[in-house]
Design an enzyme around this catalytic site. Structure first.
Site, PDB file in Angstrom:
ATOM      1  N   THR B  28       0.855  -0.993   0.005  1.00  0.00           N
ATOM      2  CA  THR B  28      -0.165  -0.016   0.042  1.00  0.00           C
ATOM      3  C   THR B  28       1.020   1.202  -0.084  1.00  0.00           C
ATOM      4  OG1 THR B  28      -1.816   1.081   1.245  1.00  0.00           O
ATOM      5  CG2 THR B  28      -0.077   0.398   2.374  1.00  0.00           C
ATOM      6  N   THR B  29       0.266   2.432  -0.258  1.00  0.00           N
ATOM      7  CA  THR B  29       0.941   3.653  -0.381  1.00  0.00           C
ATOM      8  C   THR B  29      -0.064   4.730   0.429  1.00  0.00           C
ATOM      9  OG1 THR B  29       2.191   3.269  -2.162  1.00  0.00           O
ATOM     10  CG2 THR B  29       2.402   5.335  -1.160  1.00  0.00           C
TER      11      THR B  29
END
Lengths: 288, 230
Positions: B28-29
């Site tokens: 994820t970011t």
């Protein structure tokens, strides 16, 4: 149980007057007989009501609906040194008077005003042992609240915790009620608040009160001070003037002043000597 | 495929001999920063299970309250459950104490709750974001019990790529459009380089009155041509 010997001799019945106590054994027997027969008169006469056992425990009510143990505790508080609290424009003021008997010839005497955290303090009268325990519990409550919510206990939260602890001690038979009453001063959301708590577990939010000896007369002058609504600094002068009227022989060494206002960023105990001597000078200057 | 990096905003850890190495949360970011316009929160929306992309439309921002927002990184179920739990706690607090819980208090609550399960395998790297009477609050909360108050932070496997864009162009004096554009650009570049990030970019703004969703932009050919134009 207090026995007055003069009363005893006059209230002996006809038969017993002939039994003059000649020996120690005889004397003790008559003493015991007398006390057992006259138990009612030996108990403290309070508003001429015969209690006969309703006041032996906090867990019993009297038929009139009173809990006598709590009333005895409040009586103790009424005879204790005075504590006074008042709200000003920018903060709170708590005055307290130390017990003159205890403080005579002593290097330090028990304090009456205790900080709980940076923004609140409790000024209490009554039995010092009870006060110490109460303050300890309040400080621990504050710590645990900080751990969980990252905020200091203040305002009605602090007052309700203190009051619920006191109330818990009035519910069980194996605990005696707290014989201490006090004034909580806090600043919550940058508005000053004052609460009073009593040995029955009641707490009330108010603008200013006094508890202890001669507190009724001081409350009237407090009302006049509150109407003017000035700073903490000005209020110190006004309150010391009012105190001088009520207690002309007040020794300044025994007076504790606590102020929490915008001038002091954190709670600070008594102010510098200059202000105290200034108060003395002012209160002497304005003749009553 | 777990990546080990230092968190840059914890400057004091960098100067110690044994630095705390924080594990990165998979796939994820997410990023958030405080500027003059308010608090900008921007996330991607890809969920990956190993090599397989399971979804491209995950909502990684959890709207706890009208004034509280939380992001999701790591285990989706853990983040979702604990942040909803926090929401009910905050509701109770508000009813009992007559005022809204502060953001530092809310982050403390969730940290204490999660710390009890420290070694049971929870995986959570979330940010608690809100605005209370003390101003904007941005806290990074971890399943290992970390709780950091930060001004700008990025969490996830693509965070290093996002930091490059974010830190080089960050200023305090950004207005709303510039700040949102910066956040979107950072997420786009992270999604471009990092295989575990992608999907759409969801941007939120948090201000004194509460949070609001700004935009939801797809990462595709249009975005590529826009950001690689120059």
């Amino acid at each position: 149980m207090t026995v007055n010997h003069k009363v005893e001799s006059s209230s002996l019945s006809g038969d017993e007057k002939f039994l003059k106590p000649k020996s120690i054994l005889n004397y003790t027997l008559t003493y015991l007989k007398h006390t057992l027969l006259n138990l009612n008169y030996l108990v403290n006469l309070y508003m001429a009501s015969i209690k006969s056992g309703y006041d032996l425990s906090t867990a019993t009510y009297s038929p009139e609906g009173r809990v006598f143990q709590i009333e005895y505790a409040t009586k103790l508080v009424k005879n204790s040194p005075m504590v006074l609290g008042i709200i000003s424009n920018d903060g709170i003021l708590i005055f307290s008077e130390k017990d003159p008997e205890v403080s005579r010839l002593s290097l330090f005497s028990p304090e009456k005003i205790f900080p709980i955290n940076k923004i609140s303090a409790i000024g209490a009268t009554g039995k010092t042992g009870d006060i110490n325990y109460l303050i300890q519990r309040a400080r621990i409550d504050n710590l645990s609240y900080r751990e969980n919510f990252s905020e200091s206990l203040n305002g009605s939260l602090l007052a309700s915790r203190v009051a619920s602890l006191i109330h818990m001690h009035t519910v069980y038979w194996h605990l005696r009620p707290f014989a201490c009453s006090g004034i909580i001063g806090t600043i919550s959301d940058s508005s000053p608040e004052i609460f009073v708590f009593f040995p029955s577990g009641l707490f009330v939010k108010c603008f200013g009160t006094a508890i202890g000896k001669q507190s009724e007369t001081v409350k009237i002058s407090l009302e006049n001070i509150l109407v003017k609504s000035s700073n903490c600094r000005k209020n110190i002068k006004e309150v010391s003037k009012a105190l001088k009227i009520v207690k002309p022989k007040l020794n300044l060494r025994l007076l504790e002043i606590f102020s929490l206002s915008r001038e002091t960023s954190r709670f600070d105990k008594p102010i510098s000597c200059n202000i105290i001597t200034e108060n003395e000078r002012l209160s002497n200057f304005y003749p009553i | 495929h777990t990546l080990f990096f230092k968190i840059r905003t914890v400057y004091y850890l960098m100067n110690t001999c044994e630095y705390n190495i924080l594990k990165f949360w998979h796939g994820t970011t997410t990023l958030a920063f405080i500027c003059r316009a308010g608090i900008i929160v921007s996330v991607d929306s890809r969920a990956s299970m190993g090599k397989y992309v399971s979804s491209s439309s995950v909502k990684k921002v959890i709207e706890i309250n009208s004034y509280l927002i939380g992001t999701m990184a790591g285990g989706a179920a853990d983040c979702f459950f604990w942040e909803r739990n926090l929401g009910s706690f905050c509701n109770l607090y508000e009813v009992k104490n007559n005022h809204k819980v502060s953001i530092s208090g809310a982050s403390k609550i969730i940290t204490n709750m999660v710390y009890k399960y420290r070694n049971s395998g929870l995986s959570m790297g979330t940010m608690i974001i809100g605005w209370d009477q003390n101003g904007p609050g941005l806290y990074y909360v971890d399943s290992q019990g970390n709780r950091l108050r930060v001004k700008s932070i990025s969490v996830g496997s693509g965070s290093t790529f996002a930091y490059g864009i974010l830190d080089s162009a960050y200023k305090w004096d950004l207005n709303i459009e510039e700040a949102c554009e910066l956040a979107r650009r950072a997420i786009f570049h992270a999604a471009f380089k990092d295989p575990f990030s992608g999907g759409t970019i969801n941007t939120y703004l948090v201000r004194e009155e509460g949070w609001i969703k700004i935009s939801s932009d797809d990462i595709g050919k249009e975005a590529y041509s826009k950001y690689f134009e120059k």
